[in-house]
Design an enzyme around this catalytic site. Structure first.
Site, mmCIF file in Angstrom:
data_model
loop_
_atom_site.group_PDB
_atom_site.id
_atom_site.type_symbol
_atom_site.label_atom_id
_atom_site.label_comp_id
_atom_site.label_asym_id
_atom_site.label_seq_id
_atom_site.Cartn_x
_atom_site.Cartn_y
_atom_site.Cartn_z
ATOM 1 C CD GLN A 105 27.951 85.347 43.945
ATOM 2 O OE1 GLN A 105 28.145 86.205 43.081
ATOM 3 N NE2 GLN A 105 28.942 84.829 44.664
ATOM 4 C CE LYS A 202 15.974 84.815 55.584
ATOM 5 N NZ LYS A 202 17.104 83.872 55.627
ATOM 6 C CG ASP A 230 17.864 77.082 54.914
ATOM 7 O OD1 ASP A 230 17.447 77.065 53.739
ATOM 8 O OD2 ASP A 230 18.347 78.108 55.444
#
Length: 326
Positions: A105, A202, A230
């Site tokens: 976030q 994506k 990742d």
């Protein structure tokens, strides 16, 4: 000569929370120190209490806490540990959060949303940290949320060296699961000797967290051993879709490499049944026995954290650990 001259030496102490004591013990062994004794327990209503078992006055204190689920509990414990060090007159406090809480976030996607990563940075500074050490931030700009120094460590050398040892003789392609991780994938490809590079295009619905749709593969992967890289795996939905896309485009086999194994359900089951050759991760987060599976390899991040602690304590360069690539 005015003033007072002392002959005392600097003292390093390593404190740890209850979230991942195994990692803390590994770091302590690398440094050749003992973990600072500490009492910690929860009151009946969930309040956390901590107290250090010896004096920390004037010390260079490093306080390590991992942040697995329940993340809010361990974040609060970390803040309380820092506050206790500050009130016990530690000279300098360095927080170590191998997996930075709320890192995803880091910006507002829509109106009326929080920037929770900035809030967490503010909480750490209010608690009393003088420095932050973290590994593979989800977004490097999180460093800018702090007014104090941030040492951004990279797990890439540990993971890539393992991949090179295990798969270096094969025809490798490094694959990013989305366009946003291409820079990291480029560093991987360079570290592996200039191998091929691809990424998955994506789309993601901002109203539906933990869900994304893999569209197509950009780059040559046919007949290759694909190293899908990742920074974290949460529910593994994105990774599994990427694996399916790679196999559809002719990949010979797929190996997943990640820094932070969050492994929220049903991640372990998805990874176990995805037909992966191997899943490689570090121990920035603990993996409970019930979430471990065949083909999972967990590498220790402790030597890297210990080297960074030593560099900070000796007022040396942390950036030099990564050839300036941070």
């Amino acid at each position: 000569m005015s003033g007072i001259v002392t002959t005392g030496e600097k003292r390093l102490v390593l404190a740890t929370g209850r979230a991942h004591p195994v990692l803390a013990q590994e770091v302590a062994e690398e440094l050749g120190v003992e973990v600072l004794p500490m009492d910690a327990w929860d009151f009946a209503n969930g309040e956390i209490y901590v107290r250090y078992g010896e004096s920390v006055r004037g010390t260079d204190a490093f306080v390590l806490q991992s942040h697995p689920a329940p993340i809010n509990t361990w974040l609060m414990e970390h803040l309380i540990m820092i506050d206790a060090l500050k009130r016990a007159s530690a000279k300098r406090i360095t927080a170590i959060a191998p997996s930075f809480p709320y890192a995803r976030q880091d910006k507002k996607h829509r109106g009326r949303e929080p920037i929770s990563a900035r809030l967490v940075a503010d909480l750490y500074e209010t608690a009393g940290v003088d420095r932050m050490i973290s590994v593979d931030l989800h977004a490097p700009q999180v460093q800018g949320y702090f007014a104090r120094p941030v040492d951004h460590l990279m797990a890439l050398p540990i993971l890539a060296d393992y991949v090179s040892t295990q798969y270096g003789q094969e025809d490798i392609a490094v694959v990013s699961p989305d366009a946003g991780r291409i820079r990291v994938a480029e560093q991987w490809a360079k570290r592996l000797g200039g191998v091929g590079l691809a990424f998955i295009h994506k789309s993601r619905d901002p109203k539906r967290p933990n869900q994304a749709v893999a569209k197509r593969v950009i780059g040559e992967v046919s007949g290759k051993t694909c190293i899908l890289v990742d920074d974290m795996i949460d529910t593994a939905g994105t990774i599994v879709q990427a694996v399916e896309a790679l196999k559809t485009h002719g990949a010979n086999s797929v190996v997943v490499a990640t820094t932070h194994p969050i492994f929220s359900d049903p991640a372990s089951e998805r990874l176990r049944t995805a037909g992966l050759r191997e899943v490689i991760c570090t121990n920035t987060l603990p993996i409970p026995p019930e979430k471990q599976f065949e083909g999972l390899t967990q590498l220790s991040i402790a030597p890297l954290i210990a080297r960074a602690i030593r560099a900070v304590f000796d007022d040396g360069s942390v950036t030099s650990l990564f050839d300036g690539e941070v």
